[in-house]
Enzyme design. Sequence first.
Site, PDB file in Angstrom:
ATOM      1  N   GLU A 110       0.800  -1.112   0.052  1.00 42.55           N
ATOM      2  CA  GLU A 110      -0.196  -0.187  -0.130  1.00 42.55           C
ATOM      3  C   GLU A 110       0.780   1.220   0.154  1.00 42.55           C
ATOM      4  O   GLU A 110       1.873   1.402   0.508  1.00 42.55           O
ATOM      5  CB  GLU A 110      -0.881  -0.083   1.266  1.00 42.55           C
ATOM      6  CG  GLU A 110      -1.465  -0.979   1.658  1.00 42.55           C
ATOM      7  CD  GLU A 110      -2.236  -1.224   2.932  1.00 42.55           C
ATOM      8  OE1 GLU A 110      -2.913  -1.879   3.318  1.00 42.55           O
ATOM      9  OE2 GLU A 110      -1.690  -0.219   3.890  1.00 42.55           O
ATOM     10  N   CYS A 123       3.038   8.522   1.782  1.00 44.91           N
ATOM     11  CA  CYS A 123       3.228   7.408   2.556  1.00 44.91           C
ATOM     12  C   CYS A 123       3.740   6.160   2.179  1.00 44.91           C
ATOM     13  O   CYS A 123       2.754   5.843   1.414  1.00 44.91           O
ATOM     14  CB  CYS A 123       2.238   7.412   3.826  1.00 44.91           C
ATOM     15  SG  CYS A 123       2.584   5.999   5.121  1.00 44.91           S
ATOM     16  N   CYS A 130       5.065  -6.984   7.885  1.00 43.32           N
ATOM     17  CA  CYS A 130       6.122  -6.730   8.654  1.00 43.32           C
ATOM     18  C   CYS A 130       6.258  -7.766   9.563  1.00 43.32           C
ATOM     19  O   CYS A 130       5.473  -8.321  10.212  1.00 43.32           O
ATOM     20  CB  CYS A 130       5.501  -5.473   9.553  1.00 43.32           C
ATOM     21  SG  CYS A 130       6.899  -4.756  10.757  1.00 43.32           S
ATOM     22  N   CYS A 134       3.632  -5.748  16.145  1.00 39.96           N
ATOM     23  CA  CYS A 134       3.256  -4.921  17.068  1.00 39.96           C
ATOM     24  C   CYS A 134       1.614  -5.432  17.136  1.00 39.96           C
ATOM     25  O   CYS A 134       0.911  -5.302  16.232  1.00 39.96           O
ATOM     26  CB  CYS A 134       3.376  -3.661  16.834  1.00 39.96           C
ATOM     27  SG  CYS A 134       5.014  -2.889  16.511  1.00 39.96           S
ATOM     28  N   CYS A 137      -1.445  -3.262  15.338  1.00 33.55           N
ATOM     29  CA  CYS A 137      -1.136  -3.061  13.834  1.00 33.55           C
ATOM     30  C   CYS A 137      -1.705  -4.060  13.184  1.00 33.55           C
ATOM     31  O   CYS A 137      -1.206  -5.158  13.295  1.00 33.55           O
ATOM     32  CB  CYS A 137       0.237  -2.667  13.631  1.00 33.55           C
ATOM     33  SG  CYS A 137       0.867  -2.612  12.090  1.00 33.55           S
ATOM     34  N   CYS A 363      -1.737   1.425   8.843  1.00 34.69           N
ATOM     35  CA  CYS A 363      -0.693   0.592   7.975  1.00 34.69           C
ATOM     36  C   CYS A 363      -1.136  -0.827   7.909  1.00 34.69           C
ATOM     37  O   CYS A 363      -1.605  -1.295   8.932  1.00 34.69           O
ATOM     38  CB  CYS A 363       0.690   1.040   8.432  1.00 34.69           C
ATOM     39  SG  CYS A 363       0.896   0.048   9.999  1.00 34.69           S
TER      40      CYS A 363
HETATM   41  S1  SF4 Z   1       3.414  -0.808  13.726  1.00 38.87           S
HETATM   42 FE1  SF4 Z   1       3.131  -2.371  12.260  1.00 38.87          FE
HETATM   43  S2  SF4 Z   1       4.091  -1.967  10.234  1.00 38.87           S
HETATM   44 FE2  SF4 Z   1       4.864  -0.678  12.240  1.00 38.87          FE
HETATM   45  S3  SF4 Z   1       6.712  -1.962  13.029  1.00 38.87           S
HETATM   46 FE3  SF4 Z   1       4.876  -2.453  14.256  1.00 38.87          FE
HETATM   47  S4  SF4 Z   1       4.067  -4.229  13.209  1.00 38.87           S
HETATM   48 FE4  SF4 Z   1       5.274  -3.339  11.810  1.00 38.87          FE
END
Ligand code: SF4
Length: 371
Positions: A110, A123, A130, A134, A137, A363
């Site tokens: 994206e 962005c 990823c 986290c 997210c 994201c």
């Molecule tokens: S917030 Fe999401 S995209 Fe950003 S580092 Fe953490 S898991 Fe990865």
Amino acid sequence: MDRVSSLPLVFDAPKRGLPPKHFADLDEQGRIDAVADLGLPKFRANQLAKQYYGRLNADVDEMTDLPAGKRDAVGEKLFPTLMTPVRHISCDDDSTRKTLWRLHDGTLLESVLMRYPERNTLCISSQAGCGMACPFCATGQGGLDRNLSTAEIVDQVRAAARALRDGEVGEPGRLSNIVFMGMGEPLANYKRVVDAVRKITSPSPDGFGISARSVTVSTVGLAPAIRRLADEGLSVTLAVSLHTPDDELRDTLVPVNNRWSVAEVLEAARYYADSTGRRVSIEYALIRDVNDQPWRADLLGKKLRQALGSLVHVNLIPLNPTPGSEWDASPKPVEAEFVRRVREHGVSCTVRDTRGQEIAAACGQLAAEEK
Ligand code: SF4
């Protein structure tokens, strides 16, 4: 808990490979070698660079200064299709446009274009998925598909600059700012991200000529990579996603904290600020009843003042909740009190404008929906 062994996800091997080599992967010598391999004279390398970085063309059929008989070979060798748009979604009165791209191997990524009165910001993603996990997210839930190639990062910029120039997103305009805050941890794809930054910031015909000061690289806090970035001689803005000032909560919220603690991350951020003279941005997603307590605001202000003095700015981000998630944004009065307390410590702090909420612009949300 052992800080190193508790972090399996960060160094997970990507699940898939990189795309075929593209013109945007090459440096000047690489471009010269590539045209020589195609039996073309050296000046064609410069001509192609002007087409790609200057005129924003990636389709050889539009490169009318290239001999017609050579276009197919150049296209096949140097301009393989890297990304195909799956969907464009606009909101905020058409001043925000999110694009979901499908890559050569079916991977989704994206990028989001945001128009403001005084700037146009893109962005971009640095990885497909990823590995940082986290928990709040959407991207983090799916794990890492793979690193993006330099060209896949750079081509997001070319495509957006072209869309803006051609008036596809409101009035014709110029792309002025780049933030590496899409999918992925940029510093986990270090070499390609730095290479892409050089191509974004170099003047034409080696790059798009966007000011380094208008490029922001974000990280969850890979401390050695922050130091390495400081030594690259780039003056990009560093944004550190801190999200809480204490290790106990950060070990859960940002699992990489098990490897590099808050103190280590702030020391590295100080090194970055000292080396570059640039103020570091601290990103803090404010989450209701999780990290929004007054005492955390005080601790954040105190630690940042000690570690970074005046070379810091806090960006509070009202959480954009992912569908079905237990996490939610903090109420406005709590947010206002948080800002007040951080500022009381002499640390500048503002609440970030949250664009794109209605189009799932946190994201990874759009890609997660598509999957
Ligand atoms: S917030 Fe999401 S995209 Fe950003 S580092 Fe953490 S898991 Fe990865």
